[in-house]
Design a protein around this motif. Structure first.
Motif, PDB file in Angstrom:
ATOM      1  N   LEU A 175      67.341 -19.269  14.233  1.00 47.84           N
ATOM      2  CA  LEU A 175      66.295 -19.228  13.478  1.00 47.84           C
ATOM      3  C   LEU A 175      66.423 -19.444  11.985  1.00 47.84           C
ATOM      4  N   ILE A 176      65.426 -20.387  11.425  1.00 52.12           N
ATOM      5  CA  ILE A 176      65.695 -20.896  10.166  1.00 52.12           C
ATOM      6  C   ILE A 176      64.157 -20.695   9.547  1.00 52.12           C
ATOM      7  N   PRO A 177      64.049 -19.590   8.586  1.00 56.99           N
ATOM      8  CA  PRO A 177      62.735 -19.290   7.955  1.00 56.99           C
ATOM      9  C   PRO A 177      62.033 -20.434   6.868  1.00 56.99           C
ATOM     10  N   GLY A 178      60.707 -20.603   7.257  1.00 56.88           N
ATOM     11  CA  GLY A 178      60.208 -21.522   6.233  1.00 56.88           C
ATOM     12  C   GLY A 178      59.770 -21.030   5.074  1.00 56.88           C
ATOM     13  N   LYS A 179      58.973 -21.817   3.975  1.00 58.33           N
ATOM     14  CA  LYS A 179      58.445 -21.147   2.911  1.00 58.33           C
ATOM     15  C   LYS A 179      56.895 -21.158   3.334  1.00 58.33           C
ATOM     16  N   PRO A 180      56.368 -20.115   2.827  1.00 60.70           N
ATOM     17  CA  PRO A 180      55.094 -19.552   3.014  1.00 60.70           C
ATOM     18  C   PRO A 180      54.058 -20.283   2.522  1.00 60.70           C
ATOM     19  N   LYS A 181      53.039 -20.916   3.099  1.00 55.39           N
ATOM     20  CA  LYS A 181      51.898 -21.637   2.658  1.00 55.39           C
ATOM     21  C   LYS A 181      50.670 -20.806   1.809  1.00 55.39           C
ATOM     22  N   PRO A 182      50.179 -21.382   1.017  1.00 57.38           N
ATOM     23  CA  PRO A 182      48.864 -20.669   0.328  1.00 57.38           C
ATOM     24  C   PRO A 182      48.208 -19.416   1.121  1.00 57.38           C
ATOM     25  N   ILE A 183      48.263 -19.888   2.422  1.00 53.47           N
ATOM     26  CA  ILE A 183      47.208 -19.020   3.478  1.00 53.47           C
ATOM     27  C   ILE A 183      48.052 -17.592   3.407  1.00 53.47           C
ATOM     28  N   TYR A 184      49.400 -17.660   3.184  1.00 57.73           N
ATOM     29  CA  TYR A 184      50.042 -16.510   3.433  1.00 57.73           C
ATOM     30  C   TYR A 184      49.613 -15.271   2.289  1.00 57.73           C
ATOM     31  N   TYR A 185      49.410 -15.801   1.130  1.00 56.98           N
ATOM     32  CA  TYR A 185      49.163 -15.179   0.023  1.00 56.98           C
ATOM     33  C   TYR A 185      47.616 -14.430   0.259  1.00 56.98           C
ATOM     34  N   VAL A 186      46.786 -15.405   0.793  1.00 57.70           N
ATOM     35  CA  VAL A 186      45.350 -14.900   0.865  1.00 57.70           C
ATOM     36  C   VAL A 186      45.479 -13.722   1.748  1.00 57.70           C
ATOM     37  N   PHE A 187      46.101 -13.714   2.800  1.00 58.47           N
ATOM     38  CA  PHE A 187      46.196 -12.716   3.905  1.00 58.47           C
ATOM     39  C   PHE A 187      46.999 -11.524   3.293  1.00 58.47           C
ATOM     40  N   LEU A 188      47.983 -11.589   2.650  1.00 61.40           N
ATOM     41  CA  LEU A 188      48.709 -10.405   1.896  1.00 61.40           C
ATOM     42  C   LEU A 188      47.486  -9.827   0.967  1.00 61.40           C
ATOM     43  N   PHE A 189      46.771 -10.636   0.157  1.00 59.85           N
ATOM     44  CA  PHE A 189      45.786  -9.902  -0.565  1.00 59.85           C
ATOM     45  C   PHE A 189      44.895  -8.995   0.270  1.00 59.85           C
ATOM     46  N   LEU A 190      44.367  -9.488   1.209  1.00 65.51           N
ATOM     47  CA  LEU A 190      43.548  -8.929   2.135  1.00 65.51           C
ATOM     48  C   LEU A 190      44.331  -7.638   2.788  1.00 65.51           C
ATOM     49  N   ARG A 191      45.574  -7.760   3.008  1.00 61.12           N
ATOM     50  CA  ARG A 191      46.128  -6.410   3.603  1.00 61.12           C
ATOM     51  C   ARG A 191      46.233  -5.374   2.344  1.00 61.12           C
ATOM     52  N   PHE A 192      46.701  -5.672   1.278  1.00 63.74           N
ATOM     53  CA  PHE A 192      46.640  -4.765   0.114  1.00 63.74           C
ATOM     54  C   PHE A 192      45.085  -4.275  -0.157  1.00 63.74           C
ATOM     55  N   LEU A 193      44.098  -5.146  -0.028  1.00 64.22           N
ATOM     56  CA  LEU A 193      42.567  -4.500  -0.236  1.00 64.22           C
ATOM     57  C   LEU A 193      42.404  -3.604   0.994  1.00 64.22           C
ATOM     58  N   LEU A 194      42.685  -3.853   2.158  1.00 69.57           N
ATOM     59  CA  LEU A 194      42.642  -2.936   3.317  1.00 69.57           C
ATOM     60  C   LEU A 194      43.194  -1.763   2.892  1.00 69.57           C
ATOM     61  N   VAL A 195      44.421  -1.605   2.490  1.00 76.39           N
ATOM     62  CA  VAL A 195      45.217  -0.331   2.178  1.00 76.39           C
ATOM     63  C   VAL A 195      44.390   0.491   1.064  1.00 76.39           C
ATOM     64  N   ILE A 196      43.937  -0.276   0.158  1.00 80.29           N
ATOM     65  CA  ILE A 196      43.346   0.482  -0.904  1.00 80.29           C
ATOM     66  C   ILE A 196      41.935   1.099  -0.566  1.00 80.29           C
ATOM     67  N   TRP A 197      41.220   0.170   0.259  1.00 79.17           N
ATOM     68  CA  TRP A 197      39.933   0.692   0.944  1.00 79.17           C
ATOM     69  C   TRP A 197      40.287   1.936   1.814  1.00 79.17           C
ATOM     70  N   THR A 198      41.167   2.018   2.493  1.00 73.39           N
ATOM     71  CA  THR A 198      41.516   3.058   3.415  1.00 73.39           C
ATOM     72  C   THR A 198      41.850   4.482   2.646  1.00 73.39           C
ATOM     73  N   ILE A 199      42.427   4.077   1.619  1.00 70.66           N
ATOM     74  CA  ILE A 199      42.874   5.214   0.718  1.00 70.66           C
ATOM     75  C   ILE A 199      41.695   5.737   0.099  1.00 70.66           C
ATOM     76  N   LEU A 200      40.863   4.899  -0.534  1.00 76.67           N
ATOM     77  CA  LEU A 200      39.633   5.373  -1.191  1.00 76.67           C
ATOM     78  C   LEU A 200      38.611   6.188  -0.155  1.00 76.67           C
ATOM     79  N   LEU A 201      38.727   5.463   0.870  1.00 75.62           N
ATOM     80  CA  LEU A 201      37.650   6.259   2.218  1.00 75.62           C
ATOM     81  C   LEU A 201      38.212   7.468   2.542  1.00 75.62           C
TER      82      LEU A 201
END
Length: 280
Positions: A230-256
């Motif tokens: 298994l040889i890992p690849g370099k993440p594409k820009p879409i990876y950072y978009v989903f990473l931001f959405l994950r953090f956003l979801l965590v923050i929203w869950t904590i606030l709720l």
């Protein structure tokens, strides 16, 4: 009512905690499994999740291929009316069955053995013998697929036909590159068609040592009788978009959750209706 909502939420959070550390073999109800799966999909590391998914897909594909090949061999035995007696007594029967086995494209070899010795052998088994030549000592007897037939055991192994490409497991979003070799040395599964399909396990293993030094996270592991690189690849820009959405979801869950807790423990007098003005 709000206090009951709070108790319900607390029970949900307690259900998604890693209970496997305490009792890994305990059965889980469907709701718990759904919550655990959702938690894994949302919060797990994307590269680790990809490696788990690759192992799962390779294992499922390999098991399905072994199962279908076992069925074809059993059908061949039945259609050709193969028995231990007619194989040992008739060379014509042996040649007829060998010709039929050659029509099974992904069959690398068959070895029919019993306690007294070998009944029938077809294909190149030299990679599986302990000394490279002996027909009586299989090096990986417990890992090679087999089934019982007429008091003996029929072993078989899968091998890609000469000149054919390996099975291509390509899925949208995968960044890692993997190469799965069979124990006889041939390339069986990959998501990279740039590699020469005639590449052998030994040669690739030597090149992989250099790849490991250049690309961090490259790994080697076993899946059944397969050796997977298994040889890992370099993440594409879409990876950072989903990473931001994950953090956003965590923050929203904590606030709720904090809002529900605050509302659940607020004093009841704050919610009493105001006295109505006296009628004039």
């Amino acid at each position: 009512m709000r206090i009951y909502i709070f108790i319900f939420l607390v029970s949900l959070f307690s259900m998604v905690t890693p209970s496997e550390a305490v009792a890994p073999k305990m059965e889980q109800d469907p709701l718990t499994e759904i919550l655990l799966t959702l938690s894994e999909v949302v919060f797990s590391d994307p590269f680790q999740k990809e490696e788990i998914e690759i192992k799962k897909r390779i294992l499922e594909t390999n098991q399905a291929e072994v199962r279908q090949l076992r069925i074809r061999i059993k059908n061949s035995l039945k259609q050709n009316q193969i028995t231990k007696d007619n194989l040992t007594s008739s060379n014509e029967k042996r040649e007829t069955w060998a010709s039929d086995l050659e029509q099974i494209g992904n069959l690398g070899g068959i070895l029919w053995k019993e306690d007294r010795g070998t009944i029938f052998q077809w294909g190149d088994w030299s990679d599986f013998y302990e000394d490279g030549f002996s027909k009586e000592k299989l090096r990986l007897e417990g890992q090679i697929p087999s089934f019982v037939y007429e008091g003996g055991t029929i072993y078989f192994f899968i091998k890609n036909p000469p000149g054919s490409f390996p099975i291509h497991l390509a899925f949208i979003g995968w960044e890692a590159t993997f190469y799965a070799f069979g124990d006889e040395g041939s390339l069986r599964y990959t998501n990279d068609f740039h590699l020469d399909p005639s590449e052998r396990l030994g040669d690739f293993r030597k090149n992989f040592d250099a790849i490991r030094k250049k690309i961090a996270g490259s790994s080697l592991f076993q899946v059944n009788d397969l050796t997977v690189f298994l040889i890992p690849g370099k993440p594409k820009p879409i990876y950072y978009v989903f990473l931001f959405l994950r953090f956003l979801l965590v923050i929203w869950t904590i606030l709720l959750f904090s809002y529900i807790v605050r509302m659940s423990f607020s004093f009841s007098k704050n919610h009493l209706p105001k006295d109505s003005l006296p009628l004039s």
